[in-house]
Design a protein around this motif. Sequence first.
Motif, PDB file in Angstrom:
ATOM      1  N   LYS A 113       0.736  -1.220   0.011  1.00 20.42           N
ATOM      2  CA  LYS A 113      -0.188   0.195   0.005  1.00 20.42           C
ATOM      3  C   LYS A 113       0.903   1.235   0.057  1.00 20.42           C
ATOM      4  O   LYS A 113       0.662   2.384  -0.805  1.00 20.42           O
ATOM      5  CB  LYS A 113      -1.058   0.063   1.176  1.00 20.42           C
ATOM      6  CG  LYS A 113      -1.948  -0.854   1.134  1.00 20.42           C
ATOM      7  CD  LYS A 113      -2.917  -0.942   2.292  1.00 20.42           C
ATOM      8  CE  LYS A 113      -3.892   0.110   2.315  1.00 20.42           C
ATOM      9  NZ  LYS A 113      -4.909  -0.059   3.554  1.00 20.42           N
ATOM     10  N   GLN A 114       1.843   1.136   0.739  1.00 22.12           N
ATOM     11  CA  GLN A 114       2.736   2.528   0.844  1.00 22.12           C
ATOM     12  C   GLN A 114       3.975   2.623  -0.288  1.00 22.12           C
ATOM     13  O   GLN A 114       3.808   3.561  -0.890  1.00 22.12           O
ATOM     14  CB  GLN A 114       3.156   2.493   2.367  1.00 22.12           C
ATOM     15  CG  GLN A 114       3.918   3.950   2.868  1.00 22.12           C
ATOM     16  CD  GLN A 114       3.277   4.918   2.851  1.00 22.12           C
ATOM     17  OE1 GLN A 114       2.078   5.023   3.145  1.00 22.12           O
ATOM     18  NE2 GLN A 114       3.418   6.202   2.179  1.00 22.12           N
ATOM     19  N   ASP A 115       4.615   1.558  -0.145  1.00 21.27           N
ATOM     20  CA  ASP A 115       5.756   1.662  -0.992  1.00 21.27           C
ATOM     21  C   ASP A 115       5.378   1.706  -2.507  1.00 21.27           C
ATOM     22  O   ASP A 115       5.650   2.263  -3.229  1.00 21.27           O
ATOM     23  CB  ASP A 115       6.578   0.667  -0.599  1.00 21.27           C
ATOM     24  CG  ASP A 115       7.395   0.964   0.834  1.00 21.27           C
ATOM     25  OD1 ASP A 115       6.920   1.967   1.311  1.00 21.27           O
ATOM     26  OD2 ASP A 115       7.982  -0.013   1.311  1.00 21.27           O
ATOM     27  N   MET A 116       4.377   0.585  -2.632  1.00 20.16           N
ATOM     28  CA  MET A 116       4.181   0.239  -4.051  1.00 20.16           C
ATOM     29  C   MET A 116       2.969   1.146  -4.815  1.00 20.16           C
ATOM     30  O   MET A 116       2.387   1.240  -5.853  1.00 20.16           O
ATOM     31  CB  MET A 116       4.020  -1.181  -4.446  1.00 20.16           C
ATOM     32  CG  MET A 116       5.200  -1.962  -4.205  1.00 20.16           C
ATOM     33  SD  MET A 116       5.066  -3.719  -4.210  1.00 20.16           S
ATOM     34  CE  MET A 116       4.724  -4.048  -5.793  1.00 20.16           C
ATOM     35  N   GLY A 117       2.204   1.836  -3.715  1.00 14.31           N
ATOM     36  CA  GLY A 117       1.007   2.483  -3.877  1.00 14.31           C
ATOM     37  C   GLY A 117      -0.135   1.917  -4.495  1.00 14.31           C
ATOM     38  O   GLY A 117      -1.111   2.394  -5.310  1.00 14.31           O
ATOM     39  N   PHE A 118      -0.250   0.654  -3.758  1.00 14.59           N
ATOM     40  CA  PHE A 118      -1.276  -0.191  -4.336  1.00 14.59           C
ATOM     41  C   PHE A 118      -2.724   0.063  -3.259  1.00 14.59           C
ATOM     42  O   PHE A 118      -2.655   0.148  -2.224  1.00 14.59           O
ATOM     43  CB  PHE A 118      -1.105  -1.830  -4.138  1.00 14.59           C
ATOM     44  CG  PHE A 118      -2.278  -2.485  -4.619  1.00 14.59           C
ATOM     45  CD1 PHE A 118      -2.811  -2.580  -5.935  1.00 14.59           C
ATOM     46  CD2 PHE A 118      -3.138  -3.197  -3.461  1.00 14.59           C
ATOM     47  CE1 PHE A 118      -3.902  -3.406  -6.203  1.00 14.59           C
ATOM     48  CE2 PHE A 118      -4.159  -3.922  -3.975  1.00 14.59           C
ATOM     49  CZ  PHE A 118      -4.464  -4.345  -4.953  1.00 14.59           C
TER      50      PHE A 118
END
Length: 118
Positions: free
Chosen positions: A81-86
């Motif tokens: 969620k945070q690093d890959m923006g999913f």
Amino acid sequence: MDKSEKTIYTCEDCSNCEYKSKCIKGNNSKTTLEERIKNLEISKLFNKLRNDELERILSKEGCKLRMNRSIQVKGSFGELKQDMGFRRFLCRGKQNVLAESILLAMAHNVNKLHNKIQ
């Protein structure tokens, strides 16, 4: 599977009870609130299974499994969620969502491998 035995407790007269409006739910009944009585059903099998599960959860092994589970899952979803923006799946249908989640897992694993190589 065992058959469930239920014990039904019925209040004989709760006309003077001050908690009746909170105890008996639902306003869409054809009988008025004053005419309704409270029935309480207790399943012996459900209570037995519930107590067995509670013992398993509170045992040393159960506490250990719950502790490990809370640690393991959080990191992966946080990275997605945070690093890959999913934020959401881009497709519909079980098979398409499964394919997209497999791609996300592969990307996560490649990212971990890349960080280890560095």
